[in-house]
Design an enzyme around this catalytic site. Sequence first.
Site, mmCIF file in Angstrom:
data_model
loop_
_atom_site.group_PDB
_atom_site.id
_atom_site.type_symbol
_atom_site.label_atom_id
_atom_site.label_comp_id
_atom_site.label_asym_id
_atom_site.label_seq_id
_atom_site.Cartn_x
_atom_site.Cartn_y
_atom_site.Cartn_z
ATOM 1 N N GLY A 33 71.962 43.508 40.834
ATOM 2 C CA GLY A 33 72.122 42.041 41.515
ATOM 3 C C GLY A 33 72.676 41.184 40.626
ATOM 4 N N ASP A 85 64.053 43.668 37.314
ATOM 5 C CA ASP A 85 65.040 43.251 38.459
ATOM 6 C C ASP A 85 64.719 42.108 38.976
ATOM 7 O OD1 ASP A 85 66.840 44.063 40.495
ATOM 8 O OD2 ASP A 85 65.570 45.346 41.447
ATOM 9 N N GLY A 100 69.088 42.760 49.199
ATOM 10 C CA GLY A 100 70.166 41.844 49.550
ATOM 11 C C GLY A 100 71.401 42.751 48.949
ATOM 12 N N GLU A 107 65.860 51.072 43.927
ATOM 13 C CA GLU A 107 65.012 49.890 43.309
ATOM 14 C C GLU A 107 63.489 50.045 43.202
ATOM 15 O OE1 GLU A 107 67.990 46.151 43.616
ATOM 16 O OE2 GLU A 107 66.672 46.325 44.925
HETATM 17 C C1 5RP Z 1 69.507 44.048 45.164
HETATM 18 C C2 5RP Z 1 68.325 43.323 45.187
HETATM 19 C C3 5RP Z 1 68.402 42.098 44.254
HETATM 20 O O1 5RP Z 1 67.530 42.125 43.217
HETATM 21 C C4 5RP Z 1 68.424 40.955 45.173
HETATM 22 O O2 5RP Z 1 69.538 41.059 46.090
HETATM 23 C C5 5RP Z 1 68.420 39.554 44.310
HETATM 24 O O3 5RP Z 1 70.018 39.463 43.795
HETATM 25 P P1 5RP Z 1 70.467 38.246 43.028
HETATM 26 O O4 5RP Z 1 69.846 38.424 41.598
HETATM 27 O O5 5RP Z 1 71.970 38.531 43.056
HETATM 28 O O6 5RP Z 1 70.019 37.071 43.854
HETATM 29 O O7 5RP Z 1 67.170 43.456 45.594
HETATM 30 O O8 5RP Z 1 69.505 45.195 46.234
#
Ligand code: 5RP
Length: 224
Positions: A33, A85, A100, A107
Amino acid sequence: MDQNELKQLAANAAIDYIKPKLDNKTIVGVGTGSTTNLFIDQLAELKGWFAAAVSSSDASTERLRAHGIDVLDLNSAGPVAVYVDGADESNQHLQLIKGGGAALTREKIVAAVAEEFVCIVDDSKMVDLLGAFPLPVEVIPMARSHVARELVKLGGDPVYREGVVTDNGNEIIDVHNLEILNPPELESRINQIVGVVCNGLFANRGADVLVVASADGVKTLLPE
Ligand code: 5RP
């Protein structure tokens, strides 16, 4: 301060948090992400402080390798000391919604293996009740309609994320309007639906540490 600046603050704070734990045998787990990308760019400054990384997506693997960081297959990596993460939502118990970016399955695997899961977010991700962010569910393609019908029975409104194929060759359903009063129970229940590979609730194994960046600075939270 805009959201990207807050993400950068959280990424920097994660580096400060893990730095004292690193040695030349440490394997660092790396998520996926935009917040994690900022973390990866900072981690590149610490090459030589740790042995290698394991990664939760092809995109993160590519970014790590572009920085010259060795990325190992999880099966041959040995213990993963720390996993860093982002998340789409977190509550005060450090239970999360993730996925997302469609990388939720890998993950969750790296989070399961890691001795410590450090989640990095800006304060827009903090919620009292999980579920305003639609819950991602990775499904085997031929089971998509079946899984969607079962998710309706759980009170959700499933929406097929068109045009997205995960790194595992599967599809994503985003479930809107779920009432998530008991995240660990719902996580387990959705996993029981035939055809579900994984869902984006990280409640049975939530984060161990949450680094939250806001305009007031960075806070490090432990589960309540
Ligand atoms: C990806 C994820 C990301 O950690 C999550 O969507 C957050 O993303 P960002 O740091 O771009 O806001 O779970 O699968």
